[in-house]
Design a protein around this motif. Structure first.
Motif: not given
Length: 267
Positions: A38-39, A41, A43-44, A59, A61
């Motif tokens: 995830a890259q 906010h 997506e995270l 996950v 980041d």
């Protein structure tokens, strides 16, 4: 071809849209170790919520906006037995009309989505060849490829088809397969039908699992509006060849539907 994901494969999922939960469910059912990249906010946040519901889902980041970043991310999976499957970033939802396109928006769309997809595909392909056991790439596109309302999503969607073709043919000898899921308007970006979401997840699992080893260089079109499932080879003499199953797609296992689909375009 020996299936590279027969047991406990490592699957890298870049980004993730509303299909992420069902897809992770289907992949973990295969015994996969799932890593979510995830890259942003959004997506995270989505990846964290999905990972919290599963045991062993990781996950990362990690911002992937260059080949170096993509290489570093994939190399980091080497300590976990390498990489077996890559799912590229989700469909792009920003879709401004050409007349309103500005340089910043276009650059951001390319950097955040196309560069990430190409960079990760490049890094994954190199890892697959080096490992010597093959691998799978599943890309995501959308119907903007054929009927565009804007520029960014159309360019991204078309790029995913081209990327899939560029992987499928040259890397076949290394037992690497690549297929693209083209999601219809009703399916993206806000799929409301559980049946449609399950269909997409089941198709992803089929392509990533042992039964998907002979499926290569295809794009599959899935839509909630009529629950259709279509398949066309990326290189075909008759580009209009298509099969529609209609409501049967919500009642029949994807594996059974694929058998006749895979004969399309063959001599």
């Amino acid at each position: 071809m020996t299936a590279p994901v027969a047991s406990n494969p490592t699957v890298l999922v870049a980004g993730g849209d509303r299909h992420l939960g069902p897809i992770v469910t289907a992949l973990t059912a295969l015994g996969a170790r799932v890593v979510l990249q995830a890259q942003s906010h959004e997506e995270l946040e989505r990846a964290g919520a999905v990972a919290a519901a599963f045991s062993g889902v990781e996950v990362l980041d990690t911002d992937v906006r260059s080949f170096r970043a993509a290489d570093h991310l994939v190399a980091g999976l080497a300590g976990h037995g390498g990489l077996d499957v890559l799912l590229t970033p989700p469909i792009l939802t920003s879709n401004g009309p050409l007349i309103e396109l500005d340089k910043t928006g276009w650059r951001d769309a390319l950097t955040a989505h196309q560069k990430r997809a190409v960079g990760l595909a490049r890094a994954a392909a190199r890892a697959f060849v080096a490992q010597g056991r093959g691998g799978r790439v599943v890309t995501f596109s959308r119907s903007d490829t054929f009927r565009s309302r804007g520029v960014e999503a159309a360019a991204f969607s078309a790029a995913m088809l081209s990327l899939t073709s560029a992987i499928a043919a040259p890397l076949r000898e290394h037992r690497v397969t690549a297929n693209c899921l083209v999601l219809g308007d009703a399916l993206a970006p806000s799929p409301d039908s559980p049946a449609a979401k399950d269909m997409v997840a089941e198709l992803v699992a089929h392509l990533c699992g042992p039964d998907g080893e002979q499926v290569n260089g295809r794009f599959f079109y899935a839509s909630t509006s009529d629950l259709g499932l279509y398949s066309v080879p990326l290189a075909i003499a008759d580009p209009h060849a298509m099969v529609r199953f209609g409501a049967a797609a919500s009642e029949t296992p994807v594996g059974e539907l694929l058998t006749p689909l895979l004969n399309i375009g063959k001599a």
